[in-house]
Scaffold this active site. Structure first.
Site, PDB file in Angstrom:
ATOM      1  N   VAL A  68       0.837  -1.208   0.000  1.00 48.89           N
ATOM      2  CA  VAL A  68       0.000   0.000   0.000  1.00 48.89           C
ATOM      3  C   VAL A  68       0.868   1.253   0.000  1.00 48.89           C
ATOM      4  CG1 VAL A  68      -1.663   1.323   1.357  1.00 48.89           C
ATOM      5  CG2 VAL A  68      -1.968  -1.142   1.070  1.00 48.89           C
ATOM      6  N   HIS A  92     -10.482   2.712   5.090  1.00 49.29           N
ATOM      7  CA  HIS A  92     -10.721   2.054   6.373  1.00 49.29           C
ATOM      8  C   HIS A  92     -12.205   2.101   6.739  1.00 49.29           C
ATOM      9  CE1 HIS A  92      -6.360   1.990   7.003  1.00 49.29           C
ATOM     10  NE2 HIS A  92      -6.574   1.220   8.054  1.00 49.29           N
TER      11      HIS A  92
END
Length: 523
Positions: A411, A445
């Site tokens: 990421v 998230h």
């Protein structure tokens, strides 16, 4: 023939002269051979004999030790040592636990900490068994994914993702031959990427048979696919720009190589753009353990069967361990935490939070090893993917920023390559770029939590955005080991806070504040 009287007198005089000279040498300060020394006298008193060697029997105190260390004695340096120096047992030195001592071997203390940690958690686990009994139920795990065995909405969502993969591939093929313009290609890619994000959201919100865990897995697949297709679009665009600038074309990866055997090793030919726009190349990248597309992936020469089997065993073992710990340890702790939250009993809330922090953090560490080491290495070995840097030494982080840069390398590389650096090239400041990276991370998230739970509370989003002021505070107030301790505390305490907030809201939303009989998130 008898010696003459003159010859005998001459020899006797020479001997007397030698004796006088030796006696004079013995009386000089710093002489190497003193006849009356403490050690020599002590040796005679103890009945020890020097073996006829004056130098061995009457050498100064401490001389042998100094020779062993490679230092000259005061007598050898031509000077007299201070009185009592030969009997000293102290020297200038620091305590071992002082930082100035330079001592670094704390292996025994580390072993002690590990033993204490194991014993403490063993006590907690035994207490849990005595209180709740055995709660591990593999059949219940299956119900997390499937409510109706004849309808698998989460699995159908994953299968449907192939549509978006094909759209991206055929769009790039049309762009490579000039069948469509760059602007049209940007529009098609934008629509395709937007659909990748919002199509599963609409499906999960409309289909009630999707469980929260199944929804999380489906959305995780679509999130990874979104990042991969974005990178695929960018890299092929850069290839066209290089081609149009008449520069050297970027050579392709080994995604669909032409394999030749040379001396027992596999040598692969390189293919240039647009030779990479094939189904095999596309699906190699989709399954490869990376988010950044390249035209030259590093490849390992062979598949190591023992390494592959070890990683497979770790995957299966740690998966079972994670499920068992969640059922046996976390679920009862979370259920017992709801009453203090409903009564707003702050002391009990803090006690529940600290009690949840231990199993939550332990499970998080196991998950890290299971996913980033065992699972990704298994996939990489199976696909002969050479770049195995899936994480760095985040456990040594002394700042929050260092942790986020090193605990999830795939990421981090994607954010740096496709988001952060392009923003800097457009003239934005580093602070704006870092804020934007945290913003997009906070979005995903929240995306992975709120949608499967079908409630929007923004706890994950606010938790990620809180990392910015926390990173500023830790970077300026704490240094070294104190900074590392601050990072660990934020990990241990921060995650259970978010977990309790979501679970509490889920209880209130679905059960009206009453404690349900079934464990949370299982229905």
């Amino acid at each position: 023939m008898k010696p003459s009287l003159e010859h005998v007198a001459h020899e006797t005089g020479a001997a007397e002269k030698d004796m006088i000279a030796m006696d004079a040498v013995d009386r000089r300060p710093g002489s190497l051979k003193r006849r009356s020394t403490f050690c020599g006298a002590q040796q005679v008193a103890d009945g020890r004999d020097g073996g006829g060697d004056d130098d061995a029997g009457e050498r100064p105190c401490g001389r042998s030790e100094e020779k062993k260390k490679g230092r000259k004695s005061p007598g050898e340096r031509g000077e007299r040592g201070p009185p009592g120096d030969t009997l000293s047992c102290h020297k200038l030195q620091e305590s071992l636990l002082s930082s100035a001592s330079g001592y670094s071997n704390y292996r025994g203390i580390l072993n002690w900490c590990v033993i204490m940690l194991v014993l403490s958690n063993a006590r907690l686990f035994l207490e849990n068994l005595l209180k709740y009994g055995i709660l591990v139920d593999p059949i219940q795990v299956i119900s997390l994914f499937l409510k109706d065995p004849y309808r698998w909405p989460a699995a159908c969502l994953v299968i449907a993702s192939n549509i978006f993969i094909m759209i991206a591939l055929y769009t790039e093929r049309r762009l490579s031959v000039g069948a469509i313009g760059e602007n049209v290609g940007i529009i098609i890619h934008s629509i395709n990427l937007s659909t990748v994000l919002f199509f599963p959201v609409a499906t999960l919100l409309m289909v009630n048979s999707v469980t929260p865990v199944g929804g999380v897995l489906a959305l995780a697949v679509y999130t990874i696919l979104f990042l991969k297709l974005y990178s695929y679009k960018d890299v092929n665009k850069w290839c066209r720009e290089i081609q149009h600038a008449k520069a050297l074309s970027m050579s392709r990866s080994f995604s669909c190589p032409t394999v030749q055997r040379l001396n027992g090793a596999a040598s692969r030919s390189q293919v240039h753009y647009p030779g990479n726009l094939t189904h095999r190349d596309m699906y190699y990248f989709v399954f490869a353990p990376t988010l950044c597309y390249e035209l030259n992936f590093p490849r390992s020469p062979r598949i190591r069967k023992r390494f592959l089997l070890r990683r497979l065993f770790e995957m299966l073992f740690f998966m079972q361990l994670l499920v068992g710990l969640i059922q046996q340890w976390m679920v009862p702790t979370i259920q017992n935490s709801m009453k203090p939250f409903q009564d707003m009993d702050y002391s009990r809330m803090i006690e529940r939070l600290l009690k949840l922090a231990v199993p939550n953090h332990f499970i998080w560490l196991i998950f890290f090893y299971w996913f980033f080491h065992s699972s990704l290495n298994f996939v990489a070995e199976l696909m002969q993917f050479g770049d195995r840097e899936f994480y760095r030494d985040w456990w040594n982080s002394e700042t929050i920023t260092y942790f986020w840069q090193n605990w999830n390398i795939p990421v981090h590389k994607w954010c740096l390559r496709h988001f952060y650096k392009p923003m800097l090239k457009r003239g934005m400041s580093k602070w704006v770029g870092q804020t934007a990276v945290f913003l997009i991370s906070a979005f995903f998230h929240e995306y992975l939590v709120s949608v499967p739970l079908k409630m929007f509370r923004l706890w994950a989003f606010m938790g990620m955005m809180a990392q910015l002021p926390l990173a500023w505070l830790v970077g300026r107030v704490f240094q070294g080991n104190y900074g590392n301790a601050a990072v660990w505390i934020s990990l241990i305490i921060g995650q259970p806070i978010a977990v309790l907030m979501y679970v509490h809201d889920y209880y209130v939303l679905h059960y009206g504040g009453e404690e349900p009989a079934a464990p949370v998130l299982l229905s």
